[in-house]
Design a protein around this motif. Structure first.
Motif, mmCIF file in Angstrom:
data_model
loop_
_atom_site.group_PDB
_atom_site.id
_atom_site.type_symbol
_atom_site.label_atom_id
_atom_site.label_comp_id
_atom_site.label_asym_id
_atom_site.label_seq_id
_atom_site.Cartn_x
_atom_site.Cartn_y
_atom_site.Cartn_z
ATOM 1 N N ARG A 170 18.391 62.944 -73.406
ATOM 2 C CA ARG A 170 18.945 63.470 -72.155
ATOM 3 C C ARG A 170 20.196 62.657 -71.849
ATOM 4 N NH1 ARG A 170 14.941 65.991 -73.307
ATOM 5 N NH2 ARG A 170 13.285 66.772 -71.933
ATOM 6 N N ASN A 171 21.009 63.153 -70.959
ATOM 7 C CA ASN A 171 22.205 62.392 -70.565
ATOM 8 C C ASN A 171 21.823 61.017 -70.028
ATOM 9 O OD1 ASN A 171 23.955 64.466 -71.270
ATOM 10 N ND2 ASN A 171 23.908 65.392 -69.228
ATOM 11 N N GLU A 172 20.703 60.981 -69.297
ATOM 12 C CA GLU A 172 20.260 59.716 -68.715
ATOM 13 C C GLU A 172 19.870 58.717 -69.800
ATOM 14 O OE1 GLU A 172 16.946 58.035 -65.503
ATOM 15 O OE2 GLU A 172 16.924 60.138 -66.143
ATOM 16 N N THR A 173 19.108 59.164 -70.819
ATOM 17 C CA THR A 173 18.665 58.243 -71.869
ATOM 18 C C THR A 173 19.814 57.861 -72.798
ATOM 19 O OG1 THR A 173 17.881 60.196 -73.101
ATOM 20 C CG2 THR A 173 16.260 58.933 -71.847
ATOM 21 N N ARG A 174 20.802 58.745 -72.949
ATOM 22 C CA ARG A 174 21.989 58.364 -73.735
ATOM 23 C C ARG A 174 22.751 57.244 -73.024
ATOM 24 N NH1 ARG A 174 22.990 61.646 -78.016
ATOM 25 N NH2 ARG A 174 22.129 63.768 -77.948
ATOM 26 N N ALA A 175 22.788 57.325 -71.718
ATOM 27 C CA ALA A 175 23.500 56.294 -70.956
ATOM 28 C C ALA A 175 22.771 54.956 -70.997
ATOM 29 C CB ALA A 175 23.673 56.747 -69.508
ATOM 30 N N LEU A 176 21.469 54.996 -71.290
ATOM 31 C CA LEU A 176 20.679 53.771 -71.334
ATOM 32 C C LEU A 176 20.679 53.099 -72.702
ATOM 33 C CD1 LEU A 176 17.527 54.960 -69.315
ATOM 34 C CD2 LEU A 176 19.335 53.436 -68.508
#
Length: 353
Positions: A170-176
């Motif tokens: 997800r965009n969120e997990t890519r950012a993490l």
């Protein structure tokens, strides 16, 4: 500059390539040998168990091919881990295959635990045949096969769907994604063209900056652990019940048949110790260390996961060794300088009663 861990040689070339090449070669050889021996050796006392052994050999080969093809990295974080192929951004007609390949590997990997549980159920039903009563006593072979297939389909689908829904990018997990991932492996997981599976049970709220629990990751890990626990429970219960049946004073088994079952049961326990050491233990550490303890083991996840390639390469050797007729067949096939006289009185031969 970020430090390189001292054990990085373990998951880097040339050691990694030699290790995977060796385990792949040994696995294909040993499991194909077992399949050949099963197909060409008559062992009436084993009965339908030969088909279960053959299926396990095929599963081992598929897991080995998955290891050799994907050659995955596992980078552990303080909230979970990232699992991705060594060669990222694998594209087909403009569509990334990274995540589907990860899911396919998970399907081949997790089937090991289910098939191992099948082994114990078979041994339990064989030992307790004629002892007591059960609603399964009158099930035909076709019915057992149908039940086994249905359980297999639902078990594998449960893993794959759970991971696909709750552990894909997800965009969120890519950012993490930790900065050291690109530094250590050269893979840019923030690129939308790259794929992976991820577990991040705790995530920083973009508005408040506080760490919060992720519902999708938490539910996903609980479902996966429940599926693993299900097979483990079946194995433990079968171990207890089978051992009790063999030792029971009320058993209808003859002393010779009791001795046969006792030795085959011990052999199965030894076979179980290998996947527990090289599959259950490493995978449990990967799943639980970051999520439960908050420890960040980073690249050490690769060391843990690489050891799981050992089990499918050596499992067939245990089967050949403990089933004496198979062992004799191998000795004769390769004309090994070993004595086969007297092996006919082994546990399988004595078990005709």
């Amino acid at each position: 500059k970020m430090p390189i861990p001292p054990y990085s040689w373990f998951f880097a070339d040339p050691f990694h390539g030699v290790f995977i090449g060796t385990t792949t070669t040994v696995s294909i050889f040993s499991n194909c040998l077992l399949l050949y021996i099963i197909a060409t050796t008559t062992a009436e006392q084993i009965g339908s168990y030969r088909y279960l052994l053959a299926f396990f050999a095929v599963c081992d080969i598929s897991t080995t091919i998955g290891h050799a093809t994907l050659q995955p990295y596992v980078h552990m974080t303080s909230t979970g881990f990232y699992f991705f192929p060594r060669k990222s951004e694998i594209m087909l007609y403009g569509v990334s295959l990274d995540t589907p390949l990860c899911l396919a590997f998970i399907a081949t990997y997790c089937q090991t635990f289910l098939v191992l549980a099948y082994h114990f159920v078979y041994r339990y039903k064989t030992v307790t045949s004629g002892i007591g009563s059960s609603f399964t006593d009158y099930w035909s072979r076709a019915y057992w096969i149908l039940i086994a297939i249905l359980i297999y389909v639902f078990y594998i689908a449960g893993f794959v769907v759970t991971v696909a829904v709750g552990m894909t990018p997800r965009n969120e997990t890519r950012a993490l994604v930790p900065a050291e991932v690109r530094h250590l492996y050269g893979n840019d997981l923030t690129d939308p063209r790259s794929g992976f599976t991820v577990l991040a049970v705790r995530r920083r709220d973009p508005l408040t900056g506080e760490m919060r629990w992720s519902a999708e990751s938490t539910i996903s890990i609980l479902i996966c652990l429940s599926l693993f626990a299900g097979t483990a429970t079946v194995i433990v219960l079968c171990i207890y019940q089978t051992n009790a049946a063999i030792k029971s004073a009320d058993t209808v088994l003859t002393p010779t048949t009791q001795r046969m079952h006792r030795q085959l049961f011990r052999a199965l326990l030894i076979q179980t110790a290998v996947p527990c050491l090289f599959s259950y233990a490493p995978l449990s550490l990967i799943l639980l260390t970051g999520a439960v303890t908050g420890l960040n083991l980073g690249a050490f996840g690769n060391v843990l996961f690489l050891t799981t390639a050992i089990f499918p390469s050596i499992d067939a050797f245990f089967v050949v060794f403990f089933i004496v007729k198979f062992r004799i067949a191998v000795i004769r096939l390769f004309r090994l300088p070993c004595q086969t006289a007297g092996m006919g009185s082994s546990v399988e031969h004595r078990g005709t009663s």
